[in-house]
Design an enzyme around this catalytic site. Sequence first.
Site, PDB file in Angstrom:
ATOM      1  N   GLU A 168       0.541  -1.279   0.328  1.00  0.00           N
ATOM      2  CA  GLU A 168       0.648  -0.225   0.166  1.00  0.00           C
ATOM      3  C   GLU A 168       0.924   1.481   0.025  1.00  0.00           C
ATOM      4  O   GLU A 168       0.606   2.057   1.263  1.00  0.00           O
ATOM      5  CB  GLU A 168      -0.966  -0.118   1.414  1.00  0.00           C
ATOM      6  CG  GLU A 168      -2.368  -0.770   0.804  1.00  0.00           C
ATOM      7  CD  GLU A 168      -2.588  -0.754   2.166  1.00  0.00           C
ATOM      8  OE1 GLU A 168      -2.808   0.204   3.421  1.00  0.00           O
ATOM      9  OE2 GLU A 168      -4.296  -1.551   1.795  1.00  0.00           O
ATOM     10  N   GLU A 352      -5.653  -8.048   0.053  1.00  0.00           N
ATOM     11  CA  GLU A 352      -6.722  -7.876   1.261  1.00  0.00           C
ATOM     12  C   GLU A 352      -8.219  -7.805   1.180  1.00  0.00           C
ATOM     13  O   GLU A 352      -8.005  -6.424  -0.534  1.00  0.00           O
ATOM     14  CB  GLU A 352      -5.971  -6.444   1.782  1.00  0.00           C
ATOM     15  CG  GLU A 352      -4.526  -7.241   2.531  1.00  0.00           C
ATOM     16  CD  GLU A 352      -4.353  -6.325   3.394  1.00  0.00           C
ATOM     17  OE1 GLU A 352      -4.958  -5.387   3.936  1.00  0.00           O
ATOM     18  OE2 GLU A 352      -2.885  -5.809   4.051  1.00  0.00           O
TER      19      GLU A 352
HETATM   20  C1  FCB Z   1      -4.566  -2.125   4.950  1.00  0.00           C
HETATM   21  C2  FCB Z   1      -3.847  -2.268   6.013  1.00  0.00           C
HETATM   22  C3  FCB Z   1      -3.595  -3.682   6.448  1.00  0.00           C
HETATM   23  C4  FCB Z   1      -4.727  -3.231   7.831  1.00  0.00           C
HETATM   24  C5  FCB Z   1      -6.380  -3.193   7.225  1.00  0.00           C
HETATM   25  C6  FCB Z   1      -6.993  -3.140   7.589  1.00  0.00           C
HETATM   26  O1  FCB Z   1      -4.706  -0.854   4.631  1.00  0.00           O
HETATM   27  O2  FCB Z   1      -2.483  -3.342   4.397  1.00  0.00           O
HETATM   28  O3  FCB Z   1      -2.483  -3.470   7.363  1.00  0.00           O
HETATM   29  O4  FCB Z   1      -4.704  -2.528   8.731  1.00  0.00           O
HETATM   30  O5  FCB Z   1      -6.033  -2.554   6.117  1.00  0.00           O
END
Ligand code: FCB
Length: 435
Positions: A168, A352
């Site tokens: 990110e 994610e």
């Molecule tokens: C993302 C992050 C992860 C976690 C989620 C909820 O932005 O990569 O570490 O905090 O959000």
Amino acid sequence: MFSISRSDLGPNFTFGTATAAYQIEGGQTDGRGTCIWDTFAATPGNVKHRHDGSIATDHYNRWPADLDLIRDGGFDAYRFSLAWPRLIPEGTGAINQAGLDFYDRLIDGMLERGLKPFATLYHWDLPSALMDRGGWMNRDIAGWFADYAALVGNRFGDRLHATATINEPWCVAFLSHFLGIHAPGYRDLRAAARAMHHVLLAHGTAIDALRGEGTKNLGIVLNLEKTEPASDRPEDLAAENIGDALFNRWYLGGVFKGAYPEELTTALAPWLPEGFQRDMDVVSRPLDWLGINYYTRGIYAGDPEAGLFGGRRISGELEKSDLGWEIYPKGLEDLLVRVGREYTKVPLYVTETGMSETDDTRRVKFYDDHLRAVANAQAQGADVRGFFAWSLLDNYEWAEGYTSRFGIVHVDYETQVRTPKASYRAFQGMLHNTR
Ligand code: FCB
């Protein structure tokens, strides 16, 4: 239970869970150096209850049982991150043998359980000693990070299924240097502009370093947001355009086209590092895959006074998680299709997604709907090969501390007891005996 089944995602689709070192490891012993989250968290006002990652979920000691949970859930893969300050405590120079030993055991533990290791080199735990030298604002980080990447490639590369450089970059650069919400908590446009470029330059030098060590299957993990205008008024459309550029197109354009969006290179011109254009070849090194983290959409409204470059992100009307993030599976579908059409043909992985919630029936539905969104994107031609639930465990949710629970497994932070939730059981029901 999920309504979707494994076969809806096609053959050879990879299911996994994701975590990050600072959020779960604890274990600030055995020579691990300090990082920017240790001191950011210790500074009053930054993190709820001044919670920090010193113990977290004690994964440093409990990793065998945690890997068992992933295997027993029927997952194919585990996305984890390595802590730079555990391997190189000062960020550059001396290597910590205990850190090498820890990741040796962890990676071997995955392989013994038939789990594919998906490694991330940087999930936000910048060694403090490098912050002293300007961290992501200093161009030298491209060299520091490449040296760290070479170490990981050299020691572990042959056992990793896939490796991502940065988690990110928008968060590393903008959330942390302009919005001030994450470490190091800067609120400064010049700091942010420099970090926005250096984080991608360092990504590129790390790709070169990993390839130099023979490490295969390299990528990056971008967090993308489905941007939408508040209305079709011209000022809202303009705000949405700049929001999309800041959140999505800076990173997608840099990495896959070797060019940043022109509206931003113009707006940020006074603050960007001199001669950044000469680095764009390195920024856009060919990749083998792209990871996308997706949580919500962003609605943008024109605001010439308070907004950055005339725009501001506002809150929408959809159902929300307990952090107030709108739940919008269609946004994931649209983003996957867009990335495949406009930016790259490499395989895509949802590295994610998840929700902060204590009512787990909502989380089951969240995953069911987002898996359906992936299948819909595939039907429109997006080459999506995998899906990782954020997160395996309830853990340290950055500025929210331990107040926000994203896990498919509950953690009692007093006793460190792990208890699978309904969402874990739903994955297990879907994946059981299909690996
Ligand atoms: C993302 C992050 C992860 C976690 C989620 C909820 O932005 O990569 O570490 O905090 O959000």
